[in-house]
Design an enzyme around this catalytic site. Structure first.
Site, mmCIF file in Angstrom:
data_model
loop_
_atom_site.group_PDB
_atom_site.id
_atom_site.type_symbol
_atom_site.label_atom_id
_atom_site.label_comp_id
_atom_site.label_asym_id
_atom_site.label_seq_id
_atom_site.Cartn_x
_atom_site.Cartn_y
_atom_site.Cartn_z
ATOM 1 N N ASP A 155 -6.480 -7.023 3.972
ATOM 2 C CA ASP A 155 -7.598 -6.381 3.275
ATOM 3 C C ASP A 155 -8.485 -7.450 2.633
ATOM 4 O OD1 ASP A 155 -9.106 -4.261 2.066
ATOM 5 O OD2 ASP A 155 -8.053 -4.679 0.188
ATOM 6 N N ASP A 181 -12.449 -9.241 4.077
ATOM 7 C CA ASP A 181 -13.725 -9.290 3.344
ATOM 8 C C ASP A 181 -14.233 -10.736 3.257
ATOM 9 O OD1 ASP A 181 -13.520 -6.547 2.883
ATOM 10 O OD2 ASP A 181 -14.212 -6.707 0.812
ATOM 11 N N ASP A 239 -2.806 -18.366 0.353
ATOM 12 C CA ASP A 239 -3.774 -19.111 -0.464
ATOM 13 C C ASP A 239 -4.420 -20.225 0.344
ATOM 14 O OD1 ASP A 239 -1.238 -20.257 -0.416
ATOM 15 O OD2 ASP A 239 -1.254 -20.914 -2.511
ATOM 16 N N LYS A 295 3.245 -15.204 2.364
ATOM 17 C CA LYS A 295 3.496 -15.930 1.113
ATOM 18 C C LYS A 295 4.997 -16.178 1.041
ATOM 19 C CE LYS A 295 2.059 -17.601 -2.862
ATOM 20 N NZ LYS A 295 1.187 -18.786 -2.982
ATOM 21 N N TYR A 321 0.819 -1.214 0.000
ATOM 22 C CA TYR A 321 0.000 0.000 0.000
ATOM 23 C C TYR A 321 0.850 1.259 0.000
ATOM 24 C CZ TYR A 321 -4.678 -1.926 0.806
ATOM 25 O OH TYR A 321 -5.892 -2.554 0.675
HETATM 26 C C1 IPM Z 1 -10.514 -1.326 3.812
HETATM 27 C C2 IPM Z 1 -10.704 -0.640 2.493
HETATM 28 C C3 IPM Z 1 -9.535 0.314 2.297
HETATM 29 C C4 IPM Z 1 -8.281 -0.512 2.258
HETATM 30 C C5 IPM Z 1 -9.648 1.220 1.085
HETATM 31 C C6 IPM Z 1 -10.944 2.007 1.075
HETATM 32 C C7 IPM Z 1 -8.466 2.141 0.976
HETATM 33 O O1 IPM Z 1 -10.820 -1.582 1.483
HETATM 34 O O2 IPM Z 1 -10.419 -0.619 4.832
HETATM 35 O O3 IPM Z 1 -10.502 -2.557 3.851
HETATM 36 O O4 IPM Z 1 -7.952 -1.112 1.235
HETATM 37 O O5 IPM Z 1 -7.596 -0.569 3.281
HETATM 38 MG MG MG Z 2 -10.992 -3.587 2.163
#
Ligand code: IPM
Ligand code: MG
Length: 371
Positions: free
Chosen positions: A249, A253, A225, A193, A143
């Site tokens: 990240d 999710d 993975d 990884k 990042y």
């Molecule tokens: C998160 C989001 C952020 C990230 C974006 C909006 C920059 O996806 O907080 O997970 O990638 O960190």
């Molecule tokens: Mg995110």
């Protein structure tokens, strides 16, 4: 008499203002019972800030955050600003804020409520009992690494990003993960990884070294993975998952979806001085402004703020119990309703605010008897 807690509120874009509005509603409901305790100051971030000031993190917002003890954020981003240069996109506002406030560790719990097991895309027997937390490094890795950019070379464009980790960056987040594991089930899974990337080999090396200081915590290493696969196959095996910025990240999710809706999950980004609390979900531009969004992630983020930044555990528990109770009663926003009738964002907020007040009243007599 409790002190005043200064909270910077950054609603942001899309559904951000609607869901943070409900979190503030719940905090104000707390004040009705406990007396005044919070001071809110609102600031612009993301696309909303770009529209007004041309930058995603205006100086005024920085100073509001600087004066606050904790930051409550909604969400940033949306298709309207997608064409912007990367450092002038809404997301850059959030990334800059993380950097400025030195928020190097991001906690993302994924807990499956018993009453929502049926909502998960996975079989009930697989998800029931899932209770994990992802500890994501938030200030390093791909990042922020240099070089980065899109360059012309040999007549074509070339995009570059660089994954960089320094030892101290890995050490400090690893300590946080092991300390957290001590308050939980004493298990850390470190995800990397290392079979391909040098930055991951260093990660594994440093985490192993730090792990030796926590002899009572079991440490296991997994490739990312394989971790992605095992999160689906047997999520209950995980307790604390420690990983880098990018993998965290993505895996957060994925973990969120185990719980049935990403609209449920809060997060905390912590540094040494201050902290930022925000839902894991994004700005959901498709449903913005329609009173349809699930405010639970924002409300639960406020509860995390009370717990981690203000040490108001009793109140945080009351809010968490209120959320669980409302869910148990079958109240659902659209993301969780399926074919059933959905309640609006504001209605969900009202019900959780009411239940929070009931929970606080119920716990108050016990407290005075103790004194
Ligand atoms: C998160 C989001 C952020 C990230 C974006 C909006 C920059 O996806 O907080 O997970 O990638 O960190
Ligand atoms: Mg995110």
């Amino acid at each position: 008499m409790q002190g005043t807690y200064r909270i910077a509120v950054l609603p942001g874009d899309g559904i951000g203002p609607e869901v943070t509005g409900q979190a503030i509603k719940v905090l104000k409901a707390v004040e009705e019972i406990q007396g005044p305790m919070f001071r809110f100051q609102t600031g612009l971030i993301g696309g909303a800030a770009i529209d007004e000031t041309a930058v995603p993190l205006p100086a005024e917002t920085i100073s509001i955050c600087h004066n606050a003890q904790a930051i409550l954020l909604g969400a940033v981003g949306g298709p309207r600003w997608d064409h912007q240069r990367h450092d002038l996109r809404p997301e850059a506002g959030l990334l800059q804020l993380r950097q400025r406030q030195e928020l190097y560790v991001n906690l993302r719990p994924a807990v499956v409520h018993d009453s929502l097991v049926y909502l998960s895309a996975l079989k009930p027997d697989v998800v029931r009992g899932t209770d994990l937390v992802i500890v994501r490094e938030l200030l390093g890795g791909i990042y922020f690494g240099n070089p980065r950019g899109i360059f012309a070379k040999n007549g074509e464009r070339m995009g570059i990003n660089t994954e960089v980790y320094r030892e101290h960056e890995i050490e400090r987040v690893a300590h946080r993960a092991f300390q957290l594991a001590r308050l939980r089930r004493h298990k850390v899974t470190s995800v990397d990884k290392a079979n391909v990337l040098e930055s991951s080999r260093l990660w594994r090396d440093v985490v192993t070294r730090i792990g030796r200081m926590y002899g009572d915590v079991e440490l296991q290493h997994l490739y990312v993975d394989s971790c992605a696969m095992q999160l689906i196959d047997r999520p209950t095996r995980f307790d604390v998952v420690l990983t880098n910025n990018m993998f965290g990240d993505i895996l957060s999710d994925e973990a969120a979806m185990l719980t049935g809706s990403i609209g449920l999950l809060p997060s905390a980004s912590l540094g040494e001085r201050t902290a930022l609390y925000e839902p894991i979900h994004g700005s959901a531009p498709d449903i913005a402004g329609r009173n349809r969004a699930n405010p639970i992630a924002a409300i639960a983020s406020a509860a995390m703020m009370l717990k981690y930044s203000f040490r108001l555990e009793m109140i945080a528990d009351a809010i968490e119990r209120a959320i669980a109770k409302v869910l148990k009663r079958g109240v659902r926003t659209a993301d969780m309703a399926g074919k059933k009738r959905a309640v609006t964002t504001t209605r969900m907020g009202d019900l959780i605010a009411q239940e929070t007040q009931k929970a606080l009243k119920a716990s108050a007599p016990k407290k005075s008897r103790k004194r």
